[in-house]
Design an enzyme around this catalytic site. Structure first.
Site, short mmCIF file in Angstrom:
data_model
loop_
_atom_site.label_atom_id
_atom_site.label_comp_id
_atom_site.label_asym_id
_atom_site.label_seq_id
_atom_site.Cartn_x
_atom_site.Cartn_y
_atom_site.Cartn_z
N SER A 1 -6.79 -16.12 0.69
CA SER A 1 -5.49 -16.52 1.24
C SER A 1 -5.31 -15.93 2.65
O SER A 1 -4.67 -16.55 3.51
CB SER A 1 -4.35 -16.13 0.32
OG SER A 1 -4.21 -14.75 0.23
N LEU B 1 -15.22 -7.35 -0.69
CA LEU B 1 -15.30 -6.19 -1.58
C LEU B 1 -16.66 -5.49 -1.57
O LEU B 1 -16.93 -4.64 -2.40
CB LEU B 1 -14.96 -6.62 -3.02
CG LEU B 1 -13.52 -7.12 -3.20
CD1 LEU B 1 -13.26 -7.56 -4.63
CD2 LEU B 1 -12.50 -6.07 -2.76
N HIS C 1 -5.96 -3.77 4.42
CA HIS C 1 -5.83 -3.01 3.17
C HIS C 1 -4.38 -3.06 2.69
O HIS C 1 -3.45 -2.84 3.47
CB HIS C 1 -6.27 -1.55 3.39
CG HIS C 1 -6.25 -0.77 2.12
ND1 HIS C 1 -7.25 -0.87 1.18
CD2 HIS C 1 -5.33 0.09 1.62
CE1 HIS C 1 -6.95 -0.11 0.15
NE2 HIS C 1 -5.80 0.48 0.39
C1 GRF Z 1 -5.88 -8.64 -0.27
O1 GRF Z 1 -4.91 -7.90 -0.93
C2 GRF Z 1 -6.64 -7.74 0.67
O2 GRF Z 1 -5.86 -6.78 1.28
C3 GRF Z 1 -7.56 -7.08 -0.30
O3 GRF Z 1 -7.98 -8.12 -1.16
C4 GRF Z 1 -6.97 -9.11 -1.22
C5 GRF Z 1 -7.58 -10.40 -0.80
O4 GRF Z 1 -6.77 -11.49 -0.92
N1 GRF Z 1 -8.56 -6.29 0.33
P1 GRF Z 1 -7.24 -12.91 -0.40
O5 GRF Z 1 -8.65 -13.15 -0.91
O6 GRF Z 1 -7.18 -12.93 1.10
O7 GRF Z 1 -6.29 -13.89 -1.02
#
Ligand code: GRF
Length: 187
Positions: A13, A81, A100
């Protein structure tokens, strides 16, 4: 034009927010490719829908070659990740940003990702939490902070509700930071 590569592992997202507010607009920044360590990441679908190149790899040399080939100026870790290799971090010093979902130095480092961050914020009855964008260095969530935004914790919050409000703030702050970087780069 600032050339970006966006690295993702999941829903994407944040990637979508960059696509809608930077890539498709007059702000001088373009996503050259999206990279994921996870072939099932929905963010890859978002990329394809927008005609952006997507790659799935975990191999360091392949990643470095892609970055060179596409003349990437800025790597955006948007829910990526996997820990980046030291080689990449060294080579792209101050050119890699990470988002973060907490106010660093609180609730960051090893193990603090996904719902865990919001669970502990609620457990500890924090009055507010927030979002941090920082440069990536060799540590986990230890690089220089670029921008932070607070998010109030509400009495009725559940992990899901808090996560969604934090995520909304992530989408905003990420675009703000990238827009600033684009402006500096193009001036
Ligand atoms: C977000 O909360 C980001 O901060 C964290 O993982 C989540 C990813 O969300 N590191 P998306 O894949 O961008 O929807």
């Amino acid at each position: 034009m600032l050339n970006m590569a966006v690295f993702i592992s999941g829903n994407g997202s944040n990637l979508q927010s960059i696509i809608d507010n930077v890539h498709k607009t007059n702000i001088k920044g373009t996503i050259k490719f999206i990279l994921s360590n996870n072939s099932n990441a929905f963010g890859l679908v978002r990329g394809k829908r927008n005609n952006i190149k997507t790659y799935v790899t975990r191999d360091d040399e392949t990643i470095i070659n892609l970055l060179k080939e596409h003349k990437v100026d800025l790597i955006v870790l948007a829910g990526y990740l996997k820990i980046l290799s030291k080689n990449i971090v060294k080579e792209y010093k101050e050119q890699i940003i990470n988002i973060h979902p907490s106010l660093i130095p609180k609730y960051c480092g090893k193990g603090f990702f996904g719902n865990r961050v919001h669970e502990i914020v609620l457990q500890n009855k924090e009055a507010y939490t927030g979002v941090t964008i920082h440069f990536v260095d060799e540590g986990i969530d230890t690089g220089n902070i670029i921008k932070q935004k607070k998010v109030m914790v509400l009495k009725e919050d559940t992990v899901e509700k808090l996560k969604n409000r934090v995520l909304k703030t992530e989408h905003e702050i990420l675009v703000e930071v990238i827009t600033d970087i684009c402006k500096k780069y193009n001036s």
